[in-house]
Design an enzyme around this catalytic site. Structure first.
Site, PDB file in Angstrom:
ATOM      1  N   THR A  13       0.977  -1.152   0.061  1.00  0.00           N
ATOM      2  CA  THR A  13      -0.132  -0.357  -0.203  1.00  0.00           C
ATOM      3  C   THR A  13       0.968   0.984   0.405  1.00  0.00           C
ATOM      4  OG1 THR A  13      -1.605  -1.676   1.371  1.00  0.00           O
ATOM      5  CG2 THR A  13      -1.889   1.036   0.823  1.00  0.00           C
ATOM      6  N   LYS A  44      -7.524   2.047  -2.902  1.00  0.00           N
ATOM      7  CA  LYS A  44      -6.774   1.554  -1.814  1.00  0.00           C
ATOM      8  C   LYS A  44      -6.557   2.590  -0.830  1.00  0.00           C
ATOM      9  CE  LYS A  44      -5.059  -0.960   1.090  1.00  0.00           C
ATOM     10  NZ  LYS A  44      -5.842  -2.148   1.932  1.00  0.00           N
ATOM     11  N   LYS A  90      -0.542   5.470   8.584  1.00  0.00           N
ATOM     12  CA  LYS A  90       0.343   5.624   6.938  1.00  0.00           C
ATOM     13  C   LYS A  90      -0.728   5.996   6.024  1.00  0.00           C
ATOM     14  CE  LYS A  90       1.291   2.132   4.625  1.00  0.00           C
ATOM     15  NZ  LYS A  90       0.758   1.481   4.320  1.00  0.00           N
TER      16      LYS A  90
HETATM   17  N1  LIG Z   1      -1.518  -6.162   7.888  1.00  0.00           N
HETATM   18  C1  LIG Z   1      -2.580  -6.053   6.803  1.00  0.00           C
HETATM   19  O1  LIG Z   1      -3.965  -6.390   6.895  1.00  0.00           O
HETATM   20  C2  LIG Z   1      -2.897  -5.084   5.307  1.00  0.00           C
HETATM   21  C3  LIG Z   1      -1.319  -4.833   4.802  1.00  0.00           C
HETATM   22  N2  LIG Z   1      -1.674  -4.059   3.904  1.00  0.00           N
HETATM   23  C4  LIG Z   1      -0.286  -3.097   3.476  1.00  0.00           C
HETATM   24  O2  LIG Z   1       0.759  -4.043   3.224  1.00  0.00           O
HETATM   25  C5  LIG Z   1       2.342  -3.849   3.249  1.00  0.00           C
HETATM   26  C6  LIG Z   1       2.474  -4.996   4.606  1.00  0.00           C
HETATM   27  O3  LIG Z   1       1.926  -4.763   5.611  1.00  0.00           O
HETATM   28  P1  LIG Z   1       2.169  -5.942   6.503  1.00  0.00           P
HETATM   29  O4  LIG Z   1       2.804  -7.446   5.724  1.00  0.00           O
HETATM   30  O5  LIG Z   1       1.161  -6.124   6.809  1.00  0.00           O
HETATM   31  O6  LIG Z   1       3.399  -5.457   7.415  1.00  0.00           O
HETATM   32  P2  LIG Z   1       4.256  -5.744   7.428  1.00  0.00           P
HETATM   33  O7  LIG Z   1       4.595  -4.708   8.948  1.00  0.00           O
HETATM   34  O8  LIG Z   1       3.995  -7.407   8.955  1.00  0.00           O
HETATM   35  O9  LIG Z   1       5.466  -5.770   6.962  1.00  0.00           O
HETATM   36  C7  LIG Z   1       6.440  -5.314   6.291  1.00  0.00           C
HETATM   37  C8  LIG Z   1       7.060  -5.931   5.199  1.00  0.00           C
HETATM   38  O10 LIG Z   1       7.547  -4.582   4.659  1.00  0.00           O
HETATM   39  C9  LIG Z   1       9.128  -4.939   4.835  1.00  0.00           C
HETATM   40  N3  LIG Z   1      10.356  -3.839   5.601  1.00  0.00           N
HETATM   41  C10 LIG Z   1       9.733  -3.166   6.222  1.00  0.00           C
HETATM   42  N4  LIG Z   1      10.807  -1.354   5.650  1.00  0.00           N
HETATM   43  C11 LIG Z   1      11.756  -2.214   5.218  1.00  0.00           C
HETATM   44  C12 LIG Z   1      13.187  -1.594   4.328  1.00  0.00           C
HETATM   45  N5  LIG Z   1      13.481  -0.738   4.715  1.00  0.00           N
HETATM   46  N6  LIG Z   1      13.267  -2.380   3.402  1.00  0.00           N
HETATM   47  C13 LIG Z   1      13.095  -3.423   2.952  1.00  0.00           C
HETATM   48  N7  LIG Z   1      11.852  -4.040   3.721  1.00  0.00           N
HETATM   49  C14 LIG Z   1      10.970  -3.492   4.533  1.00  0.00           C
HETATM   50  C15 LIG Z   1       9.813  -5.739   6.365  1.00  0.00           C
HETATM   51  O11 LIG Z   1      10.821  -6.836   6.661  1.00  0.00           O
HETATM   52  P3  LIG Z   1      10.993  -7.216   7.829  1.00  0.00           P
HETATM   53  O12 LIG Z   1      11.056  -8.489   8.201  1.00  0.00           O
HETATM   54  O13 LIG Z   1      12.262  -7.296   8.088  1.00  0.00           O
HETATM   55  O14 LIG Z   1      11.011  -6.073   8.305  1.00  0.00           O
HETATM   56  C16 LIG Z   1       8.735  -6.965   6.126  1.00  0.00           C
HETATM   57  O15 LIG Z   1       8.684  -7.500   5.019  1.00  0.00           O
HETATM   58  C17 LIG Z   1       1.628  -2.433   3.625  1.00  0.00           C
HETATM   59  O16 LIG Z   1       2.082  -1.611   3.063  1.00  0.00           O
HETATM   60  C18 LIG Z   1       0.240  -2.186   4.331  1.00  0.00           C
HETATM   61  O17 LIG Z   1      -0.002  -0.981   4.433  1.00  0.00           O
HETATM   62  C19 LIG Z   1      -2.400  -4.095   3.391  1.00  0.00           C
HETATM   63  C20 LIG Z   1      -3.038  -4.648   3.171  1.00  0.00           C
HETATM   64  C21 LIG Z   1      -3.670  -5.655   4.264  1.00  0.00           C
HETATM   65  O1  LIG Z   2      -5.109  -2.685   4.861  1.00  0.00           O
HETATM   66  C1  LIG Z   2      -5.250  -2.361   5.565  1.00  0.00           C
HETATM   67  C2  LIG Z   2      -6.650  -3.854   5.100  1.00  0.00           C
HETATM   68  C3  LIG Z   2      -7.187  -4.424   6.301  1.00  0.00           C
HETATM   69  C4  LIG Z   2      -8.452  -4.769   6.051  1.00  0.00           C
HETATM   70  O2  LIG Z   2      -8.726  -4.701   4.517  1.00  0.00           O
HETATM   71  O3  LIG Z   2      -8.926  -5.836   6.761  1.00  0.00           O
END
Ligand SMILES: NC(=O)C1=CN([C@@H]2O[C@H](COP(=O)(O)OP(=O)(O)OC[C@H]3O[C@@H](n4cnc5c(N)ncnc54)[C@H](OP(=O)(O)O)[C@@H]3O)[C@@H](O)[C@H]2O)C=CC1
Ligand SMILES: O=CCCC(=O)O
Length: 775
Positions: free
Chosen positions: A576, A655, A723
């Site tokens: 996102t 989104k 964010k």
């Molecule tokens: N969780 C949710 O329900 C949802 C999330 N999203 C979006 O998806 C994305 C990921 O979410 P989510 O999986 O929950 O988040 P997490 O925080 O669990 O994962 C983030 C990922 O990004 C990596 N990362 C963070 N900073 C860096 C960096 N500087 N360089 C390289 N890798 C990096 C992390 O690596 P590391 O493991 O090393 O920290 C990890 O793999 C976000 O943009 C979020 O807004 C979208 C829909 C739903």
């Molecule tokens: O970006 C996160 C969305 C979470 C959700 O759709 O439940």
């Protein structure tokens, strides 16, 4: 949102099995038709459940008496509060006469009450008077129904089970091979791998019927997991189909939405049958069992409710299928509740609506495909035609249906402003339909869309072309690319990559923190030490990163993916981010000759696990079209639907809008919970009330109970929600759109972050409203 498969793969079944373990039954059985109204489904009481909810070990329910002997004095009691003890339950009914037995049913997995029970009077003569009255136990109106012994319900012979369901069958396995394998356990009468009726491809599960039960015992004596065609398959006892099938009928006898698995009787002919009580949707047993947040309609609605929605739990409008997922529509006057109470995966695809004063629920859900077609447009005859697999839908019919639902829907205002004339849009839902623009392009053949009817035209101020597609229809002819890269294995990336691996893709992973790669490597993924090397070794590389900064870093930084990209390859960013970031990455990736696709998505951890995400794609124009076609089947592994929104940036924008709404909703809900408590009311009741009405959303019902306990198990980290609000506010600013509510919500999330709640679930925003954090 989160939490909630037709693919010619095991994932179909995974939803039923792996995603939510509650269901004992294979999908096929979950979708079988009902011929009984809800109360009769309950009627057989434990006897019934013995058939349907007890697993092969037969140990699910307490069984203190023999229902067959006592059915005459036995009543089903539904809608029982979780708070009600068996003692209070028994005491309550004892005023009518001597109680021979009483029981509140408990879910075997969670130990929680299932919201219904049975009471048996020593003297069957008192039953009539009990039935005549309204009953309130612990402040809650309960429904009391007569029970009917199963013998009277035409289910005889059901215990003679000789048929098994086999799930997770590799798509390469033939019918003959299936038969050959199981014939080692005994003579086989019949065996069949189920195929997608459109594509002829294996759906990853099938059935084997043995000549006698000994064979069944033998096969189960070796466990439920068998190796077949080089893969592990899971076997379950199959239940014989019962009759029924077409639920056409006149209004007074019509059932709301006979849907899928836990299908939920939407609003079972509420007015006539329930004396005017509207919208008593007998959902997929959702009532008492709150799943975790992640589960949304899934666990929640169908949770342990026994496999036929209506049987187990007692819906009462608690299942999902509400506006956000289920498109459970609302009738213009009096709704049929957002009935869809899905089953296992339960995003109630339900279309609950009704045009007349009588609300008809459109319960649906159940697995992914409960068609949940029950509705009544005019208070006249009701078509409750049920087909186990909703797809493909009848566009015209569905378009009409959805129009009805949009009109009365609480999201109607938003939706209507998007409504435009549609052509060739493969319709998914009201929301999906609403997204289709009048300029909807001719879709690639594999989208299989037919011209839909026209909505009233309202011009869009956007110029993008949009269409949507249900996952399985779109990519049925596509082959999965063999080499898929996945960068970023956080909360979302890990289950998404896992699904790709399970679907048979050759997946190569990378994550900044390497240890998160290990579970995937153990599932068969390859590992490369940099995004560059992943991209260089793969045809298509997905990126799932935290925020714009990390997305840019991983794509464009030193050893970033762009360095490994070249003509013929594709980069799909599912993080996102904001549109500008997406465009920046797109430009650089394309400069290598590779293609770029934006594919952010809605849905959280559980939908990611279940392959139920909703993709918001963009960037198919020009050189990216082929990437879209290549990526589509992969997105379909991970998701349930795709929207195509035009130029790069539009997916990100959509989104952000969705998450802006979500962030505000959660903030507002938090205020409501705290206010309720402050004025001495029970916030749990608020959650229930909200879940039954127009503002019902899975998010509230699922997160509410844990919020009340100040528990915030992380599905969507609060820092990401903030964010997204920040980015959405930037988006709004860029077009001078006023968004005061989102701005206020953003401040709240910032307060929460400043108090160390960044990594908690975003529902922890409630803490920012508590006095201790406000000082
Ligand atoms: N969780 C949710 O329900 C949802 C999330 N999203 C979006 O998806 C994305 C990921 O979410 P989510 O999986 O929950 O988040 P997490 O925080 O669990 O994962 C983030 C990922 O990004 C990596 N990362 C963070 N900073 C860096 C960096 N500087 N360089 C390289 N890798 C990096 C992390 O690596 P590391 O493991 O090393 O920290 C990890 O793999 C976000 O943009 C979020 O807004 C979208 C829909 C739903
Ligand atoms: O970006 C996160 C969305 C979470 C959700 O759709 O439940």
């Amino acid at each position: 949102m989160e939490d909630f498969p037709e693919r010619s793969r095991f994932d179909d079944n995974q939803i039923a099995y792996n995603g939510n373990e509650e269901f004992e039954q294979p999908p096929e059985q979950q979708y079988e038709e009902f011929e009984q109204p809800p109360e009769q489904q309950f009627d057989s009481g434990r006897g019934f459940e013995t058939n349907h909810n007890v697993d092969s070990e037969g140990n699910e329910f307490r069984d203190s008496f023999n229902h067959r002997d006592s059915a005459a004095g036995k009543l089903f009691v539904g809608g029982v509060s979780w708070e009600t003890t068996e003692e209070a339950f028994t005491n309550y009914f004892s005023k009518y006469g001597e109680i021979a037995d009483s029981v509140i049913m408990i879910d075997k997995h969670s130990g929680r009450p299932r919201g219904f029970g049975f009471v048996t009077f020593a003297d069957p003569g008192v039953v009539d008077s009990v039935l005549e009255e309204e009953h309130v136990i612990d402040g809650r109106v309960v429904e009391v129904k007569r029970t009917v012994p199963r013998e009277d319900m035409g289910f005889k012979g059901i215990s003679k089970r000789k048929k098994i369901f086999v799930g997770g069958i590799p798509t390469s396995l033939t019918d003959d091979e299936l038969g050959e394998y199981f014939s080692t356990y005994g003579s086989i009468v019949e065996h069949q791998i189920m195929v997608d009726h459109k594509t002829g491809r294996s759906r990853g599960f099938g059935f084997v019927t043995f000549e006698n039960e000994d064979a069944l015992d033998k096969v189960f004596s070796e466990g439920k997991i068998h190796e077949l065609g080089g893969k592990q398959v899971e076997i379950k006892k199959a239940e014989p189909k019962r009759g029924g099938g077409d639920f056409s009928g006149s209004a007074p006898k019509s059932y709301g939405g006979l849907g899928g698995a836990a299908a939920g009787y939407g609003a079972y002919n509420s007015a006539s049958r329930y004396n005017g009580k509207m919208g008593r949707g007998y959902g997929g047993g959702g009532y008492p069992t709150y799943g975790t947040y992640n589960n949304y309609g899934g666990n929640y609605a169908g949770s342990y409710a026994g496999f036929y929605g209506g049987y187990g739990g007692y819906g009462y409008g608690f299942g999902y299928g509400g506006p956000m997922y289920g498109n459970a529509g609302y009738a213009a006057s009096g709704y049929g509740m957002p009935a869809g109470y899905g089953g296992n995966t339960a995003y109630g695809g339900g279309r609950g609506y009704g045009n007349g004063a009588v609300g008809r629920g459109g319960g649906s859900g159940g697995g992914s495909y409960g068609s949940g077609r029950g509705y009544d447009r005019s208070g006249g005859s009701t078509t409750g035609r049920y087909h186990p697999y909703q797809k493909p839908v009848d566009l015209e019919e569905e378009a009409n249906d959805n129009f009805a639902s949009i009109n009365g829907s609480p999201i109607g205002g938003v939706v209507m402003s998007f409504l435009v004339k549609t052509t060739n849009c493969h319709h998914l839902s009201s929301t999906a339909m609403a997204m289709c623009s009048s300029f909807c392009p001719h879709l690639p053949n594999h989208f299989g869309g037919r011209p839909a009817y026209s909505f009233p035209t309202k011009p869009l101020s956007f110029s993008f072309k949009a269409f949507s597609s249900q996952a399985s229809n779109a990519s049925s002819e596509d082959e999965l690319p063999t080499r898929v890269g996945f960068l970023g294995l956080g909360i979302m990336g890990s289950p998404m990559a896992q699904n790709l691996i399970k679907s048979g893709c050759d997946v190569t992973v990378w994550n900044r923190t390497k240890s998160k790669c290990d579970p995937l490597i153990s599932l068969g993924a390859k590992y490369k030490p940099s995004p560059e090397e992943v991209a260089a070794s793969c045809d298509v590389t997905f990126a799932m990163l935290a925020d714009p900064e990390s997305a840019v870093d991983v794509a464009l930084g030193k050893h970033g993916a762009a360095n490994g990209m070249s003509s013929g390859k594709g980069y799909v960013d599912v993080s996102t981010v904001d549109g500008a970031t997406s465009k920046l990455i797109s430009g650089r990736i394309k400069s290598t000759g590779a293609s770029f696709l934006e594919a952010s998505f809605s849905g959280s951890k559980k939908p990611a696990e279940d392959g139920q995400l909703i993709f918001l794609t963009a960037g198919m124009q020009s050189c990216d079209k082929s990437l879209y076609e290549i990526a589509a089947p992969l997105l379909d592994v991970m998701g349930k639907s795709r929207f195509y929104l035009g130029d790069v940036g539009n997916g990100a924008a959509m989104k952000l809008v969705v998450n802006m709404i979500m962030g505000s909703m959660m903030a507002s809900f938090s205020e409501g919970l705290l206010l309720t408590e402050k004025i001495g009311l029970d916030p749990k009741v608020l959650v229930e009330v909200v879940s039954q009405g127009a503002i019902s959303a899975p998010m509230y019902s699922v997160k509410g109970p844990s919020m009340i306990q100040s528990l915030y198990p992380t599905a969507f980290p609060l820092k990401h929600q903030q964010k997204d609000l920040r980015l959405a506010l930037g988006l709004a600013e860029s077009v001078s759109q006023s968004t005061p509510i989102a701005a206020a919500a953003n401040e709240l999330y910032k307060v929460a972050k400043s108090h160390g709640l960044s990594d908690e679930d975003f529902s922890a925003v409630i803490e920012a409203l508590k006095p201790k954090l406000q000082q």
